[in-house]
Write an enzyme that holds these catalytic residues in place. Structure first.
Site, mmCIF file in Angstrom:
data_model
loop_
_atom_site.group_PDB
_atom_site.id
_atom_site.type_symbol
_atom_site.label_atom_id
_atom_site.label_comp_id
_atom_site.label_asym_id
_atom_site.label_seq_id
_atom_site.Cartn_x
_atom_site.Cartn_y
_atom_site.Cartn_z
ATOM 1 N N LEU A 96 7.027 -95.767 -31.639
ATOM 2 C CA LEU A 96 6.000 -94.944 -32.109
ATOM 3 C C LEU A 96 6.269 -93.548 -32.752
ATOM 4 O O LEU A 96 7.058 -92.919 -32.239
ATOM 5 C CB LEU A 96 4.892 -94.761 -31.144
ATOM 6 C CG LEU A 96 3.988 -95.884 -30.462
ATOM 7 C CD1 LEU A 96 3.154 -95.213 -29.484
ATOM 8 C CD2 LEU A 96 2.989 -96.676 -31.735
ATOM 9 N N ASP A 97 5.668 -93.340 -33.767
ATOM 10 C CA ASP A 97 5.890 -92.107 -34.473
ATOM 11 C C ASP A 97 5.707 -90.863 -33.346
ATOM 12 O O ASP A 97 4.856 -91.099 -32.663
ATOM 13 C CB ASP A 97 4.865 -91.832 -35.696
ATOM 14 C CG ASP A 97 5.090 -90.721 -36.318
ATOM 15 O OD1 ASP A 97 6.229 -90.499 -36.922
ATOM 16 O OD2 ASP A 97 4.210 -89.619 -36.215
ATOM 17 N N LYS A 98 6.326 -89.803 -33.638
ATOM 18 C CA LYS A 98 6.191 -88.529 -32.727
ATOM 19 C C LYS A 98 4.666 -88.206 -32.567
ATOM 20 O O LYS A 98 4.399 -87.968 -31.526
ATOM 21 C CB LYS A 98 7.201 -87.322 -33.358
ATOM 22 C CG LYS A 98 6.757 -86.138 -32.593
ATOM 23 C CD LYS A 98 7.556 -85.103 -33.170
ATOM 24 C CE LYS A 98 7.550 -83.875 -32.547
ATOM 25 N NZ LYS A 98 8.179 -82.817 -33.121
ATOM 26 N N GLU A 99 3.946 -88.328 -33.611
ATOM 27 C CA GLU A 99 2.582 -87.669 -33.506
ATOM 28 C C GLU A 99 1.646 -89.063 -33.392
ATOM 29 O O GLU A 99 0.273 -88.699 -33.663
ATOM 30 C CB GLU A 99 2.570 -86.804 -34.715
ATOM 31 C CG GLU A 99 3.322 -85.672 -34.887
ATOM 32 C CD GLU A 99 3.168 -84.546 -33.814
ATOM 33 O OE1 GLU A 99 2.155 -84.887 -32.824
ATOM 34 O OE2 GLU A 99 3.967 -83.980 -33.485
#
Length: 374
Positions: A159-162
């Site tokens: 998953l993307d960091k944000e």
């Protein structure tokens, strides 16, 4: 500085380099089989050592870590069959960062085979340039030390960091192989909830090729050539004055897929610092609610379903919508004159009914919207 590591929503099955988390320098002896005669050294090694990416093997050849018949070699050298190859396996910089770091993890489910974790926004999944410590992988190694013997500490998708939400981690090599196969076969169901700019007019499918943005190598984009197929199904849950609450189902797991696809549909995600529209017209209260998201986009991996590697049964998990996205939804509903008192997913389902997303198929959509770049 912007992180260029692309720690994101893509699947490791797309770009696997499955080195062990505890990898140390060691040597591998190989004999080139006759059926590979005529092939380049780098291509032959890629076939003989599928656990390592071709780019990594090519680097080792150039660094002198690959010896053919007791002599240094070049990637383009042709093999005739029968050559004796010695490969010195060198730990990558990222593997040197595979160290346990205690941290609080939101474990949704765990048994002897898998871990399902609810990742918060702001947490990088995997060590990479600019983020060598404090990642989910480091926390998993502290939580479960035996993961050090599993490639990438059992992580099979990102998953993307944000982006917040659910991820599954394998605790054994057979479990990892099973999950990677399921991802490749597109049988893992991943349902995301998001807030998009504008009034999304359709329930449908966005189908494109996604690759590096030719104008900005730090971003991904819909491309005509050289990309990978990407398919996202979109369902509109609710429409507001200038935003929409949507549900996205992934068939594929490409880098930043949902974010790129919604941008392509002219409905970028609220708060997205890379693909969003900070000038999207909306009321001051909504603007403040979007700002309260901080650096994150309004995207959450809400539901995850897969075949359990050991039992063979289909298992499903849900992670409640985070407070910051719920606050934004409440503000949007209030501005639109709707009931803004819904405080959790159970109340949402009680009021609007729970959809059976496990049975989604193309016939469920009122309109099929396909963006194909050939």
């Amino acid at each position: 500085m912007q992180n260029t590591s692309f720690d994101n929503e893509s699947d490791y099955s797309d770009d696997s380099d499955f080195a062990s988390a505890s990898e140390t320098e060691n040597r591998i002896g190989l004999t080139v089989p006759l059926e590979l005669a005529g092939g380049r050294l780098d291509a032959v090694l890629a076939k003989l050592l599928p656990d390592y990416s071709r780019s990594r093997l090519t680097l080792w050849i150039k660094e002198g870590a690959v010896i053919v018949n007791d002599k240094p070699s070049q990637p383009k050298d042709k093999m005739i069959g029968g050559e004796q190859i010695r490969v010195t396996v060198r730990p990558s910089e990222e593997n040197l960062a595979f160290v346990p770091e205690p941290m609080a993890l939101d474990i949704v489910y765990e048994d002897d085979t898998v871990i399902v974790v609810n990742k918060p926004a702001g947490l990088v999944v995997h060590p990479a340039a600019g983020n060598w410590t404090g990642t989910l992988l480091n926390g998993l190694l502290a939580h479960c030390p035996e993961l050090s013997q599993i490639p990438r500490a059992g992580i099979v998708h990102r998953l993307d960091k944000e982006t917040s939400g659910l991820m599954v981690v394998a605790k054994t090599l057979p479990a990892q192989n099973s999950l990677v196969w399921q991802l490749q076969e597109r049988t893992v169901k991943r349902i995301y909830r998001a807030v998009a700019n504008g009034i999304v007019p359709f329930d449908g499918k966005i189908e494109t090729q996604i690759g590096r943005d030719p104008h900005n190598r730090l971003k991904m984009a819909v491309v005509k050539f050289g990309g990978k197929p990407a398919v996202t199904h979109v369902k509109v849950l609710e429409r507001y004055l200038a935003h929409s609450y949507i549900e996205c189902s992934l068939e594929t797991g490409r880098t930043h897929q949902i974010r790129v696809h919604m941008r392509e549909a002219n409905h970028p995600l609220a708060g997205d610092p890379v693909y969003g529209n900070p000038r999207h017209p909306c009321g001051d209260t909504v603007k403040e609610a979007v700002k309260s998201l901080g650096a994150r986009q309004a995207l959450h991996a809400y539901r995850l379903s897969f075949t359990h590697p050991e039992s063979g049964e289909t298992v499903s998990f849900e992670a409640p919508i985070p407070d910051d996205i719920y606050h934004l939804l409440s503000v949007l509903r209030l501005e639109a004159g709707l009931d803004s008192s819904l405080s959790n997913e159970e109340e949402w389902q009680d009021k609007f009914g729970a959809d059976d997303d496990d049975d989604w198929n193309e016939d469920d959509y009122d309109v099929e919207v396909v963006y194909v770049r050939e």
